[in-house]
Design a protein around this motif. Structure first.
Motif, PDB file in Angstrom:
ATOM      1  N   ALA A  21     -30.690  42.221 103.421  1.00 57.68           N
ATOM      2  CA  ALA A  21     -31.678  41.210 103.808  1.00 57.68           C
ATOM      3  C   ALA A  21     -31.114  40.276 104.871  1.00 57.68           C
ATOM      4  O   ALA A  21     -31.789  39.964 105.858  1.00 57.68           O
ATOM      5  CB  ALA A  21     -32.108  40.404 102.579  1.00 57.68           C
ATOM      6  N   LEU A  22     -29.880  39.860 104.704  1.00 57.07           N
ATOM      7  CA  LEU A  22     -29.242  38.982 105.671  1.00 57.07           C
ATOM      8  C   LEU A  22     -29.115  39.666 107.028  1.00 57.07           C
ATOM      9  O   LEU A  22     -29.408  39.068 108.076  1.00 57.07           O
ATOM     10  CB  LEU A  22     -27.868  38.545 105.161  1.00 57.07           C
ATOM     11  CG  LEU A  22     -27.075  37.575 106.027  1.00 57.07           C
ATOM     12  CD1 LEU A  22     -27.858  36.284 106.233  1.00 57.07           C
ATOM     13  CD2 LEU A  22     -25.732  37.293 105.379  1.00 57.07           C
ATOM     14  N   ALA A  23     -28.706  40.924 107.024  1.00 59.32           N
ATOM     15  CA  ALA A  23     -28.566  41.675 108.274  1.00 59.32           C
ATOM     16  C   ALA A  23     -29.913  41.808 108.982  1.00 59.32           C
ATOM     17  O   ALA A  23     -29.994  41.670 110.206  1.00 59.32           O
ATOM     18  CB  ALA A  23     -27.975  43.056 107.994  1.00 59.32           C
ATOM     19  N   MET A  24     -30.974  42.070 108.227  1.00 62.43           N
ATOM     20  CA  MET A  24     -32.292  42.217 108.848  1.00 62.43           C
ATOM     21  C   MET A  24     -32.793  40.903 109.432  1.00 62.43           C
ATOM     22  O   MET A  24     -33.370  40.891 110.517  1.00 62.43           O
ATOM     23  CB  MET A  24     -33.295  42.781 107.834  1.00 62.43           C
ATOM     24  CG  MET A  24     -33.049  44.242 107.533  1.00 62.43           C
ATOM     25  SD  MET A  24     -34.338  45.041 106.595  1.00 62.43           S
ATOM     26  CE  MET A  24     -34.094  44.355 104.990  1.00 62.43           C
ATOM     27  N   TYR A  47     -23.001  45.065 109.770  1.00 58.48           N
ATOM     28  CA  TYR A  47     -23.630  44.338 110.868  1.00 58.48           C
ATOM     29  C   TYR A  47     -23.415  42.831 110.730  1.00 58.48           C
ATOM     30  O   TYR A  47     -23.180  42.139 111.721  1.00 58.48           O
ATOM     31  CB  TYR A  47     -25.123  44.643 110.971  1.00 58.48           C
ATOM     32  CG  TYR A  47     -25.783  43.893 112.102  1.00 58.48           C
ATOM     33  CD1 TYR A  47     -25.532  44.251 113.422  1.00 58.48           C
ATOM     34  CD2 TYR A  47     -26.620  42.817 111.868  1.00 58.48           C
ATOM     35  CE1 TYR A  47     -26.114  43.553 114.473  1.00 58.48           C
ATOM     36  CE2 TYR A  47     -27.199  42.119 112.912  1.00 58.48           C
ATOM     37  CZ  TYR A  47     -26.940  42.490 114.211  1.00 58.48           C
ATOM     38  OH  TYR A  47     -27.504  41.798 115.247  1.00 58.48           O
ATOM     39  N   VAL A  48     -23.482  42.311 109.518  1.00 52.99           N
ATOM     40  CA  VAL A  48     -23.283  40.873 109.302  1.00 52.99           C
ATOM     41  C   VAL A  48     -21.881  40.472 109.766  1.00 52.99           C
ATOM     42  O   VAL A  48     -21.713  39.483 110.491  1.00 52.99           O
ATOM     43  CB  VAL A  48     -23.504  40.488 107.823  1.00 52.99           C
ATOM     44  CG1 VAL A  48     -23.126  39.038 107.576  1.00 52.99           C
ATOM     45  CG2 VAL A  48     -24.950  40.742 107.414  1.00 52.99           C
ATOM     46  N   ILE A  49     -20.884  41.228 109.381  1.00 54.21           N
ATOM     47  CA  ILE A  49     -19.503  40.931 109.782  1.00 54.21           C
ATOM     48  C   ILE A  49     -19.345  41.074 111.293  1.00 54.21           C
ATOM     49  O   ILE A  49     -18.725  40.234 111.941  1.00 54.21           O
ATOM     50  CB  ILE A  49     -18.519  41.826 109.015  1.00 54.21           C
ATOM     51  CG1 ILE A  49     -18.533  41.451 107.533  1.00 54.21           C
ATOM     52  CG2 ILE A  49     -17.117  41.712 109.590  1.00 54.21           C
ATOM     53  CD1 ILE A  49     -17.812  42.432 106.633  1.00 54.21           C
ATOM     54  N   TYR A  50     -19.935  42.126 111.863  1.00 53.04           N
ATOM     55  CA  TYR A  50     -19.899  42.303 113.320  1.00 53.04           C
ATOM     56  C   TYR A  50     -20.522  41.111 114.021  1.00 53.04           C
ATOM     57  O   TYR A  50     -19.960  40.578 114.988  1.00 53.04           O
ATOM     58  CB  TYR A  50     -20.624  43.592 113.710  1.00 53.04           C
ATOM     59  CG  TYR A  50     -20.927  43.674 115.185  1.00 53.04           C
ATOM     60  CD1 TYR A  50     -19.948  44.008 116.109  1.00 53.04           C
ATOM     61  CD2 TYR A  50     -22.211  43.383 115.648  1.00 53.04           C
ATOM     62  CE1 TYR A  50     -20.236  44.060 117.460  1.00 53.04           C
ATOM     63  CE2 TYR A  50     -22.504  43.432 117.006  1.00 53.04           C
ATOM     64  CZ  TYR A  50     -21.508  43.768 117.917  1.00 53.04           C
ATOM     65  OH  TYR A  50     -21.786  43.811 119.247  1.00 53.04           O
ATOM     66  N   PHE A  51     -21.667  40.666 113.551  1.00 56.91           N
ATOM     67  CA  PHE A  51     -22.375  39.537 114.177  1.00 56.91           C
ATOM     68  C   PHE A  51     -21.533  38.272 114.113  1.00 56.91           C
ATOM     69  O   PHE A  51     -21.438  37.531 115.098  1.00 56.91           O
ATOM     70  CB  PHE A  51     -23.724  39.328 113.499  1.00 56.91           C
ATOM     71  CG  PHE A  51     -24.551  38.275 114.162  1.00 56.91           C
ATOM     72  CD1 PHE A  51     -25.318  38.573 115.275  1.00 56.91           C
ATOM     73  CD2 PHE A  51     -24.582  36.972 113.678  1.00 56.91           C
ATOM     74  CE1 PHE A  51     -26.100  37.615 115.908  1.00 56.91           C
ATOM     75  CE2 PHE A  51     -25.340  35.999 114.290  1.00 56.91           C
ATOM     76  CZ  PHE A  51     -26.101  36.317 115.410  1.00 56.91           C
ATOM     77  N   VAL A  52     -20.912  38.017 112.966  1.00 57.56           N
ATOM     78  CA  VAL A  52     -20.094  36.816 112.806  1.00 57.56           C
ATOM     79  C   VAL A  52     -18.896  36.855 113.756  1.00 57.56           C
ATOM     80  O   VAL A  52     -18.560  35.859 114.394  1.00 57.56           O
ATOM     81  CB  VAL A  52     -19.625  36.660 111.341  1.00 57.56           C
ATOM     82  CG1 VAL A  52     -18.548  35.598 111.212  1.00 57.56           C
ATOM     83  CG2 VAL A  52     -20.813  36.328 110.443  1.00 57.56           C
ATOM     84  N   LEU A  53     -18.268  38.003 113.878  1.00 55.86           N
ATOM     85  CA  LEU A  53     -17.101  38.127 114.748  1.00 55.86           C
ATOM     86  C   LEU A  53     -17.476  38.093 116.230  1.00 55.86           C
ATOM     87  O   LEU A  53     -16.734  37.550 117.044  1.00 55.86           O
ATOM     88  CB  LEU A  53     -16.333  39.407 114.445  1.00 55.86           C
ATOM     89  CG  LEU A  53     -15.686  39.486 113.065  1.00 55.86           C
ATOM     90  CD1 LEU A  53     -15.058  40.852 112.860  1.00 55.86           C
ATOM     91  CD2 LEU A  53     -14.653  38.386 112.895  1.00 55.86           C
ATOM     92  N   ARG A  54     -18.609  38.661 116.557  1.00 56.30           N
ATOM     93  CA  ARG A  54     -19.019  38.781 117.962  1.00 56.30           C
ATOM     94  C   ARG A  54     -19.634  37.494 118.493  1.00 56.30           C
ATOM     95  O   ARG A  54     -19.403  37.119 119.634  1.00 56.30           O
ATOM     96  CB  ARG A  54     -20.031  39.930 118.088  1.00 56.30           C
ATOM     97  CG  ARG A  54     -20.578  40.154 119.442  1.00 56.30           C
ATOM     98  CD  ARG A  54     -19.625  40.947 120.284  1.00 56.30           C
ATOM     99  NE  ARG A  54     -20.342  41.333 121.496  1.00 56.30           N
ATOM    100  CZ  ARG A  54     -19.844  41.178 122.700  1.00 56.30           C
ATOM    101  NH1 ARG A  54     -18.637  40.730 122.856  1.00 56.30           N
ATOM    102  NH2 ARG A  54     -20.543  41.529 123.742  1.00 56.30           N
ATOM    103  N   TYR A  55     -20.477  36.830 117.704  1.00 58.98           N
ATOM    104  CA  TYR A  55     -21.182  35.646 118.181  1.00 58.98           C
ATOM    105  C   TYR A  55     -20.680  34.439 117.446  1.00 58.98           C
ATOM    106  O   TYR A  55     -21.011  33.416 117.453  1.00 58.98           O
ATOM    107  CB  TYR A  55     -22.704  35.819 118.001  1.00 58.98           C
ATOM    108  CG  TYR A  55     -23.238  37.021 118.749  1.00 58.98           C
ATOM    109  CD1 TYR A  55     -23.471  36.960 120.117  1.00 58.98           C
ATOM    110  CD2 TYR A  55     -23.485  38.220 118.097  1.00 58.98           C
ATOM    111  CE1 TYR A  55     -23.955  38.044 120.804  1.00 58.98           C
ATOM    112  CE2 TYR A  55     -23.975  39.322 118.783  1.00 58.98           C
ATOM    113  CZ  TYR A  55     -24.207  39.222 120.129  1.00 58.98           C
ATOM    114  OH  TYR A  55     -24.679  40.303 120.821  1.00 58.98           O
TER     115      TYR A  55
END
Length: 55
Positions: A21-24, A47-55
């Motif tokens: 849900a968080l990723a979506m 994806y959540v971890i990727y998003f946190v690291l990337r942005y």
């Protein structure tokens, strides 16, 4: 012992559901695309971890 196993299974299932849900939500608010939101929901915590690291 059986109660502990049931607790762990329930916790894991809840964590996976919350991660999806968080990723979506993150995906939809970032990209404004339902297709990407579904795809990222399948990736869940990755994806959540990727998003946190990337942005």
């Amino acid at each position: 012992m059986e109660q502990k196993q049931q607790f762990v299974q329930k916790t894991v299932k809840t964590g996976i559901s919350f991660g999806s849900a968080l990723a979506m939500v993150i995906s939809y608010t970032t990209w404004h695309s339902v297709g990407w939101a579904i795809f990222h929901g399948l990736l869940s915590w990755v994806y959540v971890i990727y998003f946190v690291l990337r942005y």
